[in-house]
Structure formats: C-alpha cells, structure tokens
Write a protein that holds these residues in place. Structure first.
Motif, short mmCIF file in Angstrom:
data_model
loop_
_atom_site.label_atom_id
_atom_site.label_comp_id
_atom_site.label_asym_id
_atom_site.label_seq_id
_atom_site.Cartn_x
_atom_site.Cartn_y
_atom_site.Cartn_z
N PHE A 99 -3.69 16.17 -5.95
CA PHE A 99 -3.38 16.53 -4.50
C PHE A 99 -2.17 15.68 -4.54
CE2 PHE A 99 -4.75 12.21 -5.43
CZ PHE A 99 -4.15 11.29 -4.46
N ARG A 100 -1.99 16.54 -2.60
CA ARG A 100 -0.52 15.74 -2.31
C ARG A 100 -0.84 14.56 -1.43
NH1 ARG A 100 4.52 17.24 -2.52
NH2 ARG A 100 5.77 17.35 0.05
N TRP A 101 -0.13 13.59 -1.59
CA TRP A 101 0.16 12.25 -1.07
C TRP A 101 1.83 11.17 -1.32
CZ3 TRP A 101 -0.62 6.23 -2.67
CH2 TRP A 101 -0.96 5.68 -1.33
N GLU A 102 2.00 11.12 -0.37
CA GLU A 102 3.31 10.20 0.03
C GLU A 102 3.13 8.89 -0.19
OE1 GLU A 102 6.46 11.69 -0.09
OE2 GLU A 102 5.62 13.83 -0.53
N ARG A 103 3.17 7.98 -1.23
CA ARG A 103 3.15 6.81 -1.19
C ARG A 103 3.95 6.25 -0.46
NH1 ARG A 103 4.03 8.59 -5.66
NH2 ARG A 103 5.78 8.87 -5.96
N PRO A 104 2.85 4.90 0.21
CA PRO A 104 4.55 4.14 1.23
C PRO A 104 5.39 3.61 -0.21
CG PRO A 104 1.77 3.57 1.22
CD PRO A 104 2.20 4.36 -0.01
N ALA A 105 6.74 3.53 1.14
CA ALA A 105 7.79 2.15 0.19
C ALA A 105 6.74 1.21 -0.02
CB ALA A 105 8.23 2.07 1.60
N HIS A 106 5.95 0.39 -0.32
CA HIS A 106 5.51 -1.01 -0.64
C HIS A 106 4.98 -0.92 -1.73
CE1 HIS A 106 2.28 -0.22 2.36
NE2 HIS A 106 2.06 -0.23 0.83
N MET A 107 4.85 0.52 -2.25
CA MET A 107 4.06 0.61 -3.93
C MET A 107 5.16 1.33 -4.98
SD MET A 107 0.18 1.77 -2.54
CE MET A 107 -1.35 1.07 -1.55
N GLU A 108 5.88 1.86 -4.49
CA GLU A 108 7.53 2.09 -4.80
C GLU A 108 7.75 0.18 -5.98
OE1 GLU A 108 8.62 4.91 -5.54
OE2 GLU A 108 7.54 6.18 -3.63
N PRO A 109 8.11 1.23 -7.38
CA PRO A 109 8.66 -0.01 -8.49
C PRO A 109 9.95 0.48 -7.29
CG PRO A 109 7.96 1.93 -9.29
CD PRO A 109 7.54 2.52 -7.88
N THR A 145 -17.43 0.22 4.99
CA THR A 145 -16.89 1.16 4.50
C THR A 145 -15.59 1.34 5.48
OG1 THR A 145 -17.95 2.50 5.98
CG2 THR A 145 -19.12 2.33 4.24
N THR A 146 -14.49 1.68 4.23
CA THR A 146 -12.97 1.59 4.92
C THR A 146 -12.76 2.82 5.29
OG1 THR A 146 -13.27 -0.74 4.13
CG2 THR A 146 -10.89 0.11 4.77
N MET A 147 -11.74 3.72 5.84
CA MET A 147 -11.03 4.89 5.69
C MET A 147 -9.85 4.94 4.92
SD MET A 147 -11.70 7.90 7.13
CE MET A 147 -11.27 8.53 7.59
N MET A 148 -10.07 5.93 3.88
CA MET A 148 -9.10 5.65 2.77
C MET A 148 -8.31 6.83 3.37
SD MET A 148 -7.72 5.41 -0.41
CE MET A 148 -7.89 4.05 -0.77
N SER A 149 -7.58 7.49 3.37
CA SER A 149 -6.37 8.40 3.60
C SER A 149 -6.48 8.97 2.52
CB SER A 149 -5.05 8.10 4.11
OG SER A 149 -4.63 7.71 3.20
N VAL A 150 -6.08 8.81 0.95
CA VAL A 150 -5.62 9.63 -0.02
C VAL A 150 -6.89 10.38 -0.12
CG1 VAL A 150 -4.97 9.23 -2.92
CG2 VAL A 150 -4.45 7.71 -1.10
N GLY A 151 -6.15 12.05 -0.21
CA GLY A 151 -6.87 13.24 -1.04
C GLY A 151 -8.28 13.34 0.14
#
Length: 188
Positions: A99-109, A145-151
């Motif tokens: 799937f396509r997903w742009e990870r947030p900057a705070h998850m960038e190493p 439950t909580t919303m998950m935008s990934v995939g």
C-alpha cells in the motif's frame, strides 16, 4: 477468530518479531551502516521500528485504558465467547509495498539514539505490548476502536492495533533481510 485465538496469535507474533529483531543488534557495524541502493540502512530501519512502536504504543495504552474503563462501566457481552477479532484484514501491512503511505516526519530515523538505546527501547516496547495484551484477556480490547489511516483500515480495536505493531515490525524484518542480501552481494 475468537478472542482466545486472537490473543494467542498476537502473543506469538510479539514474541517472534521481538526475537527476530534482537539479533540485528549483534550484526557488524559495516552491515548496520551499509547504505543500500534504495531505502534506509539497517540501523535506520531498527530506529524507525522503535519510533513507530513509540507512537503506536501511545494509542495502544490509551485504547487499553479506555477499553478497561468501558468493560468496568458497561461490562462485557453476556456471551464473551461470541466476541471475535478480524486480524486477517491487517495482514497486508506486513507485505512490502502493499500500500502507499507517507509516514509522518516524527517516524523518520534521525540517528539520535545509539543502537544499544534502540535495542533497549524495542525490548521495553514489546514488553509493554505484552502487558497491555495481558490486561485485555477477556475480550475488553474489542470495546474501544480508533481510526487507522494506514492502508485504508479505518476503525480498528486494541487487539488489531497490537497486531498492526507486530506486522509493521515484520514488514521491516523483510526490509532488513533485503539490505543484508544486498550487502553480502556487494561484498562478495
């Protein structure tokens, strides 16, 4: 699947993924720092997993607390054996490029932590996941439950968040293996 089956599957996944990540910290510095043709090096991948776990655990801890509060206030369904969890719909998360997903900057190493610090963090994070799972042993995890935008997953429950964390790590285990294969081929 039943709550008992889901809990066992999540527990097994947590243990397996944690055990498979840990040996990477014993790999040679040359491998950990090797820059593949595409993507992150192994050290960056491990740091990314710890960063993602950190943010997922914020949601998992909150979800665990809220689910337990709801169970205390409203109780579980009269037939807890009738509760089910659909973990299979999350399986695509483990597949690279599924799937396509742009990870947030705070998850960038960013390389701000040593590999020893990342290793300790991962160990603590998987322990925290196990502790949350243990608190939800009677089906309580289905109550919040909580919303998950990934995939495009939409709303997922606390069990599904725990499984998502496992699948995310599994996805990056595959990436680590590809980096190692490229490193070995380049050294050969």
């Amino acid at each position: 699947m039943s709550i008992a089956e889901a809990i066992e599957k999540i527990r097994t996944s947590l243990d397996r993924v944690s055990a498979e990540l840990d040996p990477w910290f014993e790999k040679s510095p040359a491998l950990l720092d090797y820059r593949p043709e595409r993507g992150w090096n192994a050290a960056q991948i491990l740091e990314h997993v710890s960063l993602t776990n950190h943010f997922l655990l914020i949601l998992i801890r909150k979800g665990t607390r809220k689910a337990l509060e709801r169970a205390e206030r409203d109780g579980l369904p009269k037939d807890p054996g009738a509760l089910t969890v659909d973990l299979e719909r999350l399986d695509l998360i483990a597949s690279h490029r599924s799937f396509r997903w742009e990870r947030p900057a705070h998850m960038e190493p960013a390389g701000e932590k040593s590999m020893d610090e990342v290793r300790v963090l991962l160990h603590e994070q998987f322990g925290d996941c196990s502790a949350c799972l243990e608190q939800l042993k009677n089906g309580e995890g289905t109550l919040y439950t909580t919303m998950m935008s990934v995939g495009g997953l939409g709303k997922i429950d606390v069990y599904q968040y725990l499984y998502f964390l496992c699948l995310h790590a599994e996805r990056h285990l595959g990436q680590l293996q590809r980096v190692e294969a490229e490193y070995l081929a380049s050294a050969g």
